[in-house]
Design an enzyme around this catalytic site. Sequence first.
Site, PDB file in Angstrom:
ATOM      1  N   GLY A 205      31.359 126.123  92.637  1.00 17.86           N
ATOM      2  CA  GLY A 205      29.987 126.286  92.164  1.00 17.86           C
ATOM      3  C   GLY A 205      28.968 125.391  92.859  1.00 17.86           C
ATOM      4  N   ASP A 321      40.889 113.803  99.044  1.00 20.63           N
ATOM      5  CA  ASP A 321      39.896 114.606  99.770  1.00 20.63           C
ATOM      6  C   ASP A 321      38.766 113.708 100.277  1.00 20.63           C
ATOM      7  OD1 ASP A 321      38.928 116.894 100.924  1.00 20.63           O
ATOM      8  OD2 ASP A 321      37.973 117.670  99.110  1.00 20.63           O
TER       9      ASP A 321
HETATM   10  P1  ADP Z   1      32.727 120.055  95.276  1.00 20.21           P
HETATM   11  O1  ADP Z   1      33.845 119.632  94.378  1.00 20.21           O
HETATM   12  O2  ADP Z   1      32.285 121.443  94.946  1.00 20.21           O
HETATM   13  O3  ADP Z   1      33.024 119.803  96.733  1.00 20.21           O
HETATM   14  P2  ADP Z   1      31.021 117.723  95.301  1.00 20.21           P
HETATM   15  O4  ADP Z   1      31.149 116.843  94.092  1.00 20.21           O
HETATM   16  O5  ADP Z   1      31.714 117.277  96.529  1.00 20.21           O
HETATM   17  O6  ADP Z   1      31.448 119.200  94.890  1.00 20.21           O
HETATM   18  O7  ADP Z   1      29.473 117.948  95.602  1.00 20.21           O
HETATM   19  C1  ADP Z   1      29.035 118.839  96.629  1.00 20.21           C
HETATM   20  C2  ADP Z   1      27.801 118.289  97.299  1.00 20.21           C
HETATM   21  O8  ADP Z   1      26.746 118.128  96.316  1.00 20.21           O
HETATM   22  C3  ADP Z   1      27.967 116.902  97.908  1.00 20.21           C
HETATM   23  O9  ADP Z   1      28.463 116.975  99.231  1.00 20.21           O
HETATM   24  C4  ADP Z   1      26.547 116.358  97.875  1.00 20.21           C
HETATM   25  O10 ADP Z   1      25.798 116.885  98.945  1.00 20.21           O
HETATM   26  C5  ADP Z   1      25.981 116.953  96.576  1.00 20.21           C
HETATM   27  N1  ADP Z   1      26.140 116.022  95.433  1.00 20.21           N
HETATM   28  C6  ADP Z   1      27.173 115.981  94.596  1.00 20.21           C
HETATM   29  N2  ADP Z   1      27.012 115.032  93.653  1.00 20.21           N
HETATM   30  C7  ADP Z   1      25.839 114.439  93.916  1.00 20.21           C
HETATM   31  C8  ADP Z   1      25.110 113.346  93.316  1.00 20.21           C
HETATM   32  N3  ADP Z   1      25.597 112.702  92.258  1.00 20.21           N
HETATM   33  N4  ADP Z   1      23.927 112.985  93.854  1.00 20.21           N
HETATM   34  C9  ADP Z   1      23.451 113.635  94.945  1.00 20.21           C
HETATM   35  N5  ADP Z   1      24.082 114.664  95.554  1.00 20.21           N
HETATM   36  C10 ADP Z   1      25.268 115.073  95.077  1.00 20.21           C
HETATM   37 MG    MG Z   2      33.288 118.020  97.635  1.00 23.26          MG
END
Ligand code: ADP
Ligand code: MG
Length: 482
Positions: A205, A321
Site C-alpha cells: 500500500g 531488509d
Molecule cells: P513498505 O513496507 O511498503 O516498503 P516503508 O515503511 O518502507 O513501506 O515506506 C515506504 C516509503 O514511504 C519510504 O521509503 C519513505 O519514502 C516513505 N516513508 C515511510 N515512512 C515514513 C515516515 N515516517 N516519514 C517520512 N516518510 C516515510
Molecule cells: Mg520499505
Amino acid sequence: MTRPRNHTFQAALIFISVAQLTTALKCVCRLCENNTCETSADGACWNSVMLIDGKEETDKSCLSAEKKNQVYCYSSRNVSKRNCCFTDFCNNENLHLYQERPSEVPGWGKLELAAAILVPSCLLCVGAMLGVCVLQGPRCAYRRAHKQGAEEDLEDTLMAPDKCLKELIYDMSSSGSGSGLPLLVQRTIARTIVLQETIGKGRFGEVWRGKWRGEDVAVKIFSSRDERSWFREAEIYQTIMLRHENILGFIAADNKDNGSWTQLWLVSEYHEPGSLFDYLNRYTVSVQDMMLLALSIASGLAHLHMEIIGTQGKPAIAHRDIKSKNILVKKNGTAVIADLGLAVKHDSTTNTIDIPSNHRVGTKRYMSPEILDDSINMNSFESFKRADIYALGLVFWELSRRCSVRGIHEDFQLPYYDLVPSDPSVDDMRRVVCDQKQRPSIPNQWQSCEALRVMGKVMRECLCAGSEGDGEGDEGVLVCRL
Ligand code: ADP
Ligand code: MG
C-alpha cells in the site's frame, strides 16, 4: 447451618478469583509441547483465526501482560478474529470467521423465523451470562472495572488536549508498559488523524502524511489482504525496549472497518526529508553529514541487533531488509531505521526465531552472498545479523559516493547499478556477488580524504564474503561483518 458454609464458599471463590487475576493462567497452545502453555502473571489466553489463502487458520497461545494491551486482542471483521480470555484453557474452542446461515424453514415467514431463533438464543445468552457472572461475580466486576476503568482513566490523563505526541510517548514509557501506547489511546489517536498527501509507496500500500492535533505523522496504510504484514510490523515495533533515537518512533496501530472493508493503519513519527534513498538522490552531503548519518544508522542497527537481558529486556532483532529506501533522514541530520515488516526476533533461551523463516526475503539487490548461494546457516541467529551488516555496507557505499569534498562527488547510484539489470533476479545477483565475487567499486577520490578512506575500509569489512569471521584484506586483517 448452610449459611456460614455459603459465606465461606463465596469468600473462597472471591479469594480464588482475585488471586487468579494476578497469577499465571494455563492455556491451549498450538505450537507448544503438550499443547499447553502458561502465561506470566496477569497474562491472557489467546485464540485467533485468520483467513490465509482462502482457508481459516487457527492459532492459540499464551499472551504476556503487556501484549494483552496491544493489537493481539483486536478483531478485524472478515479477515481475522482474535480473542483474549482470562480463565484456564478458556481458548480451547475453535473460532470461525464465517457463520453458516440457517436454511429457510418452509411455511415460516422471515419474521417468525427470526423470532423463533433470536428469542430463545437471547434468553439462553442472558441466562448464560447471568450464570457466569453469578459464579464469577467478583471477578467479572473486577475485570470490567480494572480493564475499562483503568484504560479510560489512562486515556483521559494521556489524551489531555495540551499533550503533544512526544509527551504522550514519554508518559507512556514512564507509565510502565514500556512497549507501546495503550490500545485505546492508539485507536483514539489513529481515528483523529486527518490524511494530507501520499509520501511513499512500498511493498504494501501507501504511506501518507497525516495531521494529528496540528502535528505531522506518517500513516502506512495496508489493505486487508496484507493484514498479516500489518500485524507483524505493529508487533515488532511494540517489542519492549525497542524505542531508540535511530529507530522509527512507532505511535499507533489501528484497524478501521468501514463496513465493507478493513483499512489497517500503522502510525509513526513523520520525517520530512524522507528516505535516505530520496535524500541522496536530491542532495550531496558534507563529510560531517556523512559521518552523522553513518553513525546514526549503525547505532540504530546495533540497538536492533542487541539483546537486552532482564524482565524489561529486549530480544535481538534482525531487520532483513536494510536498504536506503528503508532508512529515513531526520531534520537534525541523523537517521532512523524504518520498515520493520520483515524483522525476526531471537529467543536466546531456545535459540529459535519467532516466526517460520523463509531465508530469501528482502530486496534481491541487497542480499548477502550466503543468502544468494543458499549457504547461510539458518540455525544461527548470527547469520541474520551478518546479512544485515552486508546490506549496511552497501548503504554506506551509496552514502559515501554522495559525500562532496572540495566540490567533488559521485552521482547517486544503487549498489551494483553497473553490473545487474534494474530489477535484478536472484540469479543475476548470484552471478555477480558469489560467482564473480564483485563488490561496489571504491572511487579513487576516496583516498584523498581520511573520512572517506575510513568509510571505504568499514564498507569492505561489511561486504566481506567470509561468513564465519576473519578474512585478509589489502590493508591488513579484515574482521568480516562484526
Ligand atoms: P513498505 O513496507 O511498503 O516498503 P516503508 O515503511 O518502507 O513501506 O515506506 C515506504 C516509503 O514511504 C519510504 O521509503 C519513505 O519514502 C516513505 N516513508 C515511510 N515512512 C515514513 C515516515 N515516517 N516519514 C517520512 N516518510 C516515510
Ligand atoms: Mg520499505
